[in-house]
Design an enzyme around this catalytic site. Structure first.
Site, PDB file in Angstrom:
ATOM      1  CB  SER B 194      21.640   7.708 -53.840  1.00 56.20           C
ATOM      2  OG  SER B 194      22.029   7.466 -55.166  1.00 56.20           O
ATOM      3  NE  ARG B 198      16.651   5.092 -55.240  1.00 55.81           N
ATOM      4  CZ  ARG B 198      17.783   5.484 -55.792  1.00 55.81           C
ATOM      5  NH1 ARG B 198      18.605   4.578 -56.304  1.00 55.81           N
ATOM      6  NH2 ARG B 198      18.090   6.745 -55.858  1.00 55.81           N
ATOM      7  CG  ASN B 202      12.727   0.655 -51.251  1.00 56.83           C
ATOM      8  OD1 ASN B 202      11.530   0.835 -51.177  1.00 56.83           O
ATOM      9  ND2 ASN B 202      13.570   1.552 -51.717  1.00 56.83           N
TER      10      ASN B 202
END
Lengths: 157, 257
Positions: B194, B198, B202
């Site tokens: 994660s 992440r 992004n």
């Protein structure tokens, strides 16, 4: 997404940067910041101490001033008392002096009176002798009548 | 300006060109030269600068550069102090490294997409992907390193047996140890994945939007500017989130459940 050996390269970079930060960047910075913090805390404490000392000094000076004031008042009172005393003594002294002078003057006057009486007496005796001479028309031998004259002088005295 | 209408590129080719790494090697032993060197360059500049500041750091009134570095470092340190309560001289440097490095790599996004790639094309470099954090290799490198440090921290604070006991008994007690172990494994594997995805997602999305905006040619300016301004938020936020989660994972590793 292709995972390949680049990952290992990045791991090496990452480990290298962590090592630099851990070994050479963070400790001196942390020390500088902590030292500064301690210094500021010390400074504040010193300022607080100084303020307290100043307060105490002000209190002490107040005490000293009030002491000095009461002392001064006492001294003034004493001085007044002493002045009155001195004045009193001076008055007494002047009185005595005046009395003494009056006394002396009285003595002088007495002396002068006696001297004048004496003078008068001797003059009177001479006058008497001269009168007698004239009456007797005769020389009176002073040496012979000295005794008589002295008796006469005594009689006038 | 690689204008798709003017040149011999289609839009898809243009986008693909921007999303291709400069690489050497074959198969697993491929090295993405662009992200490898950009990340290394940024790190060397940033940490070299901080190193110089740190060596000269004095406890007097901080000025200029030292002031700035101290501000950043104490911002990170405050977060560490709030979250991580055990004693460790690794966690704060780790968090500082992550925050500064990831922030700078993210900030490469603000350089207009064609500047570097066109510039490198002039000197014969065909592909150049400028934002290292849009390369999953980098984000996984970060998160796996954090994961490794996390396991090390677990073992250091609880011991191997303590870690095993915790894995087997928490949260349902010893009778349900297979379930506990399964939960623990899923939980721990989810952490690096994660973290990495992440950041990658992004930044990759942000970069993608920049590339799409660049397709407008001269008219990209009024669109690129607001997106860049908004992107400043994402750049900072993602660097901060990565750092924060790392600190949280470290504190979970250092404290018993």
């Amino acid at each position: 997404m292709d995972i390949n050996a680049t990952l290992l390269g990045h791991v090496i970079w990452f480990a290298f940067f962590i090592w630099i930060t851990m070994k050479y960047i963070w400790p001196p910075l942390q020390k500088a910041m902590q030292d500064r913090q301690a210094e500021i805390a010390d400074g504040l404490a010193a300022a607080e101490k100084g303020r307290k000392e100043l307060e105490q000094a002000a209190k002490q000076s107040e005490v000293v001033i009030s002491d000095a004031k009461s002392n001064a008042a006492e001294i003034v009172v004493q001085a007044e008392k002493r002045g009155v005393e001195v004045l009193e003594q001076a008055k007494e002294k002047a009185q005595l002096e005046a009395e003494r002078i009056v006394e002396a003057a009285k003595g002088d006057i007495e002396q002068e009176i006696t001297r004048a009486k004496e003078e008068l007496r001797s003059q009177l005796s001479m006058l008497a002798v001269a009168g007698a001479e004239k009456i007797l028309r005769k020389e009176v031998d002073h040496a012979v009548h000295k005794k008589l004259l002295q008796d006469l002088e005594k009689e006038f005295g | 300006m690689a204008n798709p209408e003017g040149g011999n590129q289609t839009s898809a080719e243009y986008i693909n060109h921007h999303l291709t790494n400069l690489k050497v090697g074959e198969g697993f032993w491929t090295l993405h030269l662009d992200t490898f060197f950009v990340s290394g360059f940024l790190g060397l500049v940033a940490f070299g600068l901080m190193l110089r500041v740190a060596q000269k750091a004095s406890n007097g009134v901080p000025t200029g550069m030292q002031n700035f570095v101290e501000m950043v470092v104490s911002l990170v340190n405050d977060q560490v102090k709030d979250t991580f309560h055990a004693k460790s001289n690794l966690v704060t440097p780790l968090a500082i490294t992550i925050f500064v490095w990831v922030f700078l790599m993210n900030a490469m996004d603000l350089i207009p997409v064609d500047f570097l790639s066109q510039g490198f094309q002039l000197i014969g470099v065909d592909y150049f992907k400028q934002v290292p954090t849009t390369d999953p290799n980098l984000t996984f490198a970060l998160s796996l390193t954090v994961f490794a440090i996390m396991i090390g921290m677990n073992i250091k604070h609880k011991g191997v047996l303590g870690l095993m006991k915790e894995s087997l008994t928490v949260p349902f007690g010893k009778w349900l140890f297979p379930v506990n172990l399964l939960f623990r494994i899923i939980e721990d594997i989810a952490k690096p994945i994660s973290l990495a995805l992440r950041l990658f997602g992004n930044l990759y999305a942000g970069e993608m939007v920049f590339i799409l905006i660049a397709l407008f040619g001269v008219w990209q300016l009024p669109l690129a500017l607001p997106w860049a301004l908004f992107h400043i938020l994402i750049i900072t936020l993602q660097a901060f989130v990565f750092m924060m989660l790392t600190i949280v994972y470290m504190s979970m590793a250092a404290e018993s459940h």
